[in-house]
Scaffold this active site. Structure first.
Site, mmCIF file in Angstrom:
data_model
loop_
_atom_site.group_PDB
_atom_site.id
_atom_site.type_symbol
_atom_site.label_atom_id
_atom_site.label_comp_id
_atom_site.label_asym_id
_atom_site.label_seq_id
_atom_site.Cartn_x
_atom_site.Cartn_y
_atom_site.Cartn_z
ATOM 1 N N ASP A 8 0.805 -1.223 0.000
ATOM 2 C CA ASP A 8 0.000 0.000 0.000
ATOM 3 C C ASP A 8 0.842 1.278 0.000
ATOM 4 O O ASP A 8 0.421 2.308 0.517
ATOM 5 C CB ASP A 8 -0.960 0.033 1.220
ATOM 6 C CG ASP A 8 -1.722 -1.261 1.372
ATOM 7 O OD1 ASP A 8 -2.225 -1.758 0.357
ATOM 8 O OD2 ASP A 8 -1.800 -1.784 2.500
ATOM 9 N N HIS A 66 -3.759 -1.858 -6.558
ATOM 10 C CA HIS A 66 -2.903 -0.774 -7.045
ATOM 11 C C HIS A 66 -3.776 0.321 -7.642
ATOM 12 O O HIS A 66 -4.453 0.112 -8.635
ATOM 13 C CB HIS A 66 -1.903 -1.314 -8.073
ATOM 14 C CG HIS A 66 -0.906 -2.256 -7.464
ATOM 15 N ND1 HIS A 66 0.035 -2.940 -8.194
ATOM 16 C CD2 HIS A 66 -0.685 -2.608 -6.166
ATOM 17 C CE1 HIS A 66 0.778 -3.674 -7.373
ATOM 18 N NE2 HIS A 66 0.350 -3.493 -6.154
HETATM 19 P P1 IMP Z 1 -2.891 -12.834 1.662
HETATM 20 O O1 IMP Z 1 -1.895 -12.261 0.719
HETATM 21 O O2 IMP Z 1 -4.313 -12.582 1.246
HETATM 22 O O3 IMP Z 1 -2.622 -14.256 2.020
HETATM 23 O O4 IMP Z 1 -2.744 -12.017 3.036
HETATM 24 C C1 IMP Z 1 -1.609 -12.179 3.881
HETATM 25 C C2 IMP Z 1 -1.191 -10.889 4.524
HETATM 26 O O5 IMP Z 1 -0.678 -9.990 3.543
HETATM 27 C C3 IMP Z 1 -2.293 -10.127 5.235
HETATM 28 O O6 IMP Z 1 -1.753 -9.526 6.385
HETATM 29 C C4 IMP Z 1 -2.719 -9.104 4.212
HETATM 30 O O7 IMP Z 1 -3.307 -7.968 4.795
HETATM 31 C C5 IMP Z 1 -1.408 -8.760 3.580
HETATM 32 N N1 IMP Z 1 -1.519 -8.302 2.197
HETATM 33 C C6 IMP Z 1 -1.697 -9.071 1.108
HETATM 34 N N2 IMP Z 1 -1.711 -8.313 0.018
HETATM 35 C C7 IMP Z 1 -1.521 -7.043 0.404
HETATM 36 C C8 IMP Z 1 -1.389 -5.812 -0.299
HETATM 37 O O8 IMP Z 1 -1.420 -5.738 -1.544
HETATM 38 N N3 IMP Z 1 -1.192 -4.707 0.469
HETATM 39 C C9 IMP Z 1 -1.089 -4.770 1.816
HETATM 40 N N4 IMP Z 1 -1.197 -5.891 2.498
HETATM 41 C C10 IMP Z 1 -1.406 -7.028 1.804
#
Ligand code: IMP
Length: 455
Positions: A18, A52
């Site tokens: 982010d 994004h």
């Molecule tokens: P997952 O990628 O859905 O398995 O989530 C795993 C961890 O990564 C969690 O804490 C999510 O909030 C974080 N996360 C996954 N993708 C993003 C992103 O694009 N931005 C910020 N946090 C992310």
């Protein structure tokens, strides 16, 4: 021997995701296309968990799986093998881009890319009820989709091209039906996220197969063997932009458990996604993106640098610090140099992009954590371990603030006061990265390119 591949740049989240990568990639592609008539934008990790944001003519587009270069006429976007792709979300994204910009995105999907399906989302949701490991996920089925690769039974894009595709997908459905039933749930009744419809029920096997069948019709034209495309272009001088998703602080190896994602957000993921064609060490500019005046994070992780809630709330509102994919409010920290420098080191960064320079208040000094110490005052490093971080104490240095509202949407270095410039220089020297680009607001044009943007 200098084996740098000119005209190549990677853009990586330097913190916890982010950071504003969408806008940065969009701008870089814009700059490149004005000079060259072609650019290849390659995404190597993650899937629908990414969000994004790119703003164009007062329209805000959030891209999840399609690289941000999609909004540039003349760009070819490659969705690499290191990603996991949800076909339904992909179709929604393509429609969204078309409806908002009338751009016919030129995308190519590596036939080897694994699929992340509703089955994976349902499994993640069942796990989430049972254990903490799933609690922090975005609900996009990312970890189960990658786990299928580890278990050696992934469904890949090229399975959609096979005559016997239905059999494979039925087998997959039945596997997940049984896994989920073992956890006490019914796959067909499980509600999962969908980009186009909000929340939907997975449905029975027939519905699942019918959905895939429809999606298949729409996406098979994009599925290709990309090996030669990548190799030939990489061996030429065509500009390449590598767009990372998530951030180094979310990496399984370098992040704080359990707030980690499964894919490799660092440039080393490019090496494997391109099957060894692109050695990331030869990429000319490896840029890490940071928020300039604060750091945001989502999840259970607690850094030593938590900001007082009053200022955090102000920043959260002014900078819209709510997840682009999940809408969750983000935690706000002071700029945490021990963590950011560590992430720069492990991701082999050479340059930095600072975003959100407009988030500074004239009456509130900018506090930057310059090092951690233990309770005896001895300097200690950042380590990706929550128990360790619980005992680390931050040491701060304060910087003269500026009036962010006055530089909002500035496009020129000359608009920046000496205090902004001094601050940028300090960050650059502390993290040991050259400044590449600054952003001063969410709009597409709110960008200041430094002389280091060599293209
Ligand atoms: P997952 O990628 O859905 O398995 O989530 C795993 C961890 O990564 C969690 O804490 C999510 O909030 C974080 N996360 C996954 N993708 C993003 C992103 O694009 N931005 C910020 N946090 C992310």
């Amino acid at each position: 021997m200098n084996n740098t591949r000119l005209n190549s740049i990677s853009v990586v989240g330097g913190a916890f995701g982010d950071e504003g990568k969408g806008k940065v990639v969009d701008e870089i592609c814009h700059t490149i296309i004005n000079r060259f008539d072609k650019v290849l934008v390659y995404r190597w990790n993650g899937g629908s968990n990414a969000g994004h944001t790119v703003e164009t003519q007062n329209k805000k587009l959030v891209l999840h799986q399609i690289p941000s270069g999609a909004l540039i006429e003349g760009a070819t976007c490659i969705l690499g093998k290191g990603m996991v792709i949800h076909p339904g979300d992909l179709i929604s994204e393509l429609e969204d881009i078309w409806n908002n910009s009338k751009i016919n995105t030129d995308i190519v999907i590596d036939e080897m890319t694994p699929l992340a399906l509703d089955t994976h989302r349902a499994f993640e949701s069942s796990l989430k009820k049972r254990e903490e490991g799933g609690a922090g996920s975005t609900g996009r089925g990312i970890a189960p989709a990658y786990a299928d690769v580890v278990y050696r039974h992934p469904l890949r894009m090229r399975d959609l091209l096979e005559k016997s595709w239905k059999e494979k997908f039925e087998k997959h459905y039945l596997l997940y039906r049984d896994l989920i039933s073992g956890l006490g749930d019914d796959l067909s009744e499980t509600q999962v996220n969908s980009l186009s419809a909000g929340v939907v029920e997975v449905g029975n096997k027939t519905k699942f197969i019918n959905n895939i069948s429809e999606q298949r019709e729409q996406i098979i034209k994009y599925i290709k063997n990309v090996y030669n495309l990548v190799k030939e272009n990489w061996n030429s001088k065509v500009p390449f932009v590598f767009e990372g998703a998530q951030g180094v602080g979310l990496d399984l190896r370098w992040g704080v458990y359990p707030d980690v994602t499964v894919s490799d957000p660092t440039p080393s993921g490019i090496f494997s996604s391109t099957e060894g064609i692109v050695n990331p060490e030869t990429i000319e500019i490896r840029a890490n993106v940071y928020k300039a005046t604060y750091t945001s994070s989502v999840g259970k992780r607690v850094l030593p640098t938590k900001m007082a809630e009053e200022l955090a709330t102000r920043i959260r509102e002014d900078a819209n610090e709510y997840g682009a994919t999940t809408k969750r409010p983000r935690d706000i920290y002071h700029v945490d140099l021990p963590a950011l420098s560590y992430f720069a080191k492990v991701s082999m960064a050479t340059h930095m992009v600072l975003t959100h320079l407009d988030i500074s208040y004239p009456d509130i000094p900018i506090k930057v954590c310059t090092q951690y110490v233990d309770k005896k005052g001895r300097a200690i490093d950042y380590r990706p371990d929550q128990l360790f971080l619980n005992h680390a104490l931050p040491v701060y240095e304060s910087f003269k603030p500026w009036d962010g509202s006055k530089i909002k949407n500035s496009t020129n270095m000359s608009c920046l006061s000496p205090s902004v410039k001094k601050y940028i220089k300090f960050l650059s020297q502390s993290i040991n990265l050259l400044p590449l680009m600054l952003t001063t607001g969410p709009k597409r044009e709110s960008v200041i390119n430094s002389n280091y943007l060599l293209f």
